[in-house]
Design a protein around this motif. Structure first.
Motif, PDB file in Angstrom:
ATOM      1  N   GLN A   1     -34.824  61.424   2.526  1.00 40.62           N
ATOM      2  CA  GLN A   1     -35.753  61.005   3.562  1.00 40.62           C
ATOM      3  C   GLN A   1     -35.157  61.063   4.958  1.00 40.62           C
ATOM      4  N   LEU A   2     -34.002  61.650   5.103  1.00 41.48           N
ATOM      5  CA  LEU A   2     -33.455  61.768   6.437  1.00 41.48           C
ATOM      6  C   LEU A   2     -34.314  62.732   7.237  1.00 41.48           C
TER       7      LEU A   2
ATOM      8  N   SER B   1     -26.945  68.838  11.358  1.00 40.46           N
ATOM      9  CA  SER B   1     -25.781  68.907  10.479  1.00 40.46           C
ATOM     10  C   SER B   1     -25.459  70.345  10.097  1.00 40.46           C
ATOM     11  N   VAL B   2     -26.477  71.142   9.831  1.00 33.99           N
ATOM     12  CA  VAL B   2     -26.271  72.544   9.473  1.00 33.99           C
ATOM     13  C   VAL B   2     -25.645  73.302  10.639  1.00 33.99           C
ATOM     14  N   VAL B   3     -26.152  73.084  11.849  1.00 36.14           N
ATOM     15  CA  VAL B   3     -25.613  73.763  13.032  1.00 36.14           C
ATOM     16  C   VAL B   3     -24.149  73.371  13.233  1.00 36.14           C
ATOM     17  N   LEU B   4     -23.818  72.086  13.108  1.00 32.94           N
ATOM     18  CA  LEU B   4     -22.433  71.652  13.262  1.00 32.94           C
ATOM     19  C   LEU B   4     -21.537  72.279  12.194  1.00 32.94           C
TER      20      LEU B   4
END
Length: 175
Positions: free
Chosen positions: A135-136, A144-147
């Motif tokens: 549920q985030l 998070s994916v980009v980082l």
């Protein structure tokens, strides 16, 4: 002392006998982001009718908007006990629009019984699931994916630096 009402048979019934506390709701928890059916059932109720028993979904203390009733309330008679007025289970069903993330924590089913001179309501929360990884918010996942991609490209650069351009003799080219 409890308020006593006269039943149709002339006997006395307490309010709790006319409209006892148990309400049940389904589903057990709400799921954000999808249309879903929600049901609220009042148990052991007498009398039954649209003028005496009504249901509503509340968000906080206000009626939830955008919700659609799925037909009239369903009424089922319970097995009668000896010398007992008939008792009923009454269920109201709604179709909820997709709820946002996080799911509103204060969604309640409310059943209200109205008799001459008396109104009694019971409510039961429809629990929202506890926050978890599923549920985030999408923005947090994308961030998070980009980082992670930036970290991978940095590590790849540090482990394998680009080769400097070399001339045919292995010497650096003049700039």
């Amino acid at each position: 002392p409890p308020l006593l009402l006269t039943s149709g048979g002339g006997g006395l019934l307490g309010l709790q006998e006319l409209f006892p506390l148990p309400l049940s709701v389904s589903p057990a928890t709400l799921v954000p982001g999808v249309d879903q059916e929600v049901a609220c059932t009042a148990h052991k109720v007498t009398p039954v009718g649209p003028d005496t028993l009504s249901f509503s979904l509340l968000l906080g203390d206000r009626a939830l908007e955008g919700v659609r009733t799925l037909g009239p309330p369903e009424v089922e008679e319970e097995e009668p006990q000896e010398d007992e007025d008939p008792l009923f289970h009454v269920t109201e069903r709604w179709l909820l629009p997709p709820l946002g993330t996080p799911t509103p924590p204060a969604l309640h089913c409310q059943a209200t019984m109205r008799l001459p001179g008396v109104e009694l309501s019971h409510s039961r929360p429809i629990p929202a699931p506890s926050p978890g990884p599923a549920q985030l918010p999408t923005d947090l996942w994308m961030g998070s994916v980009v980082l992670a991609l930036l970290l991978l490209s940095f590590l790849a650069y540090r482990l394998h630096p680009p080769a400097s351009p070399r001339g045919p003799t292995g010497q650096s080219s003049p700039s």
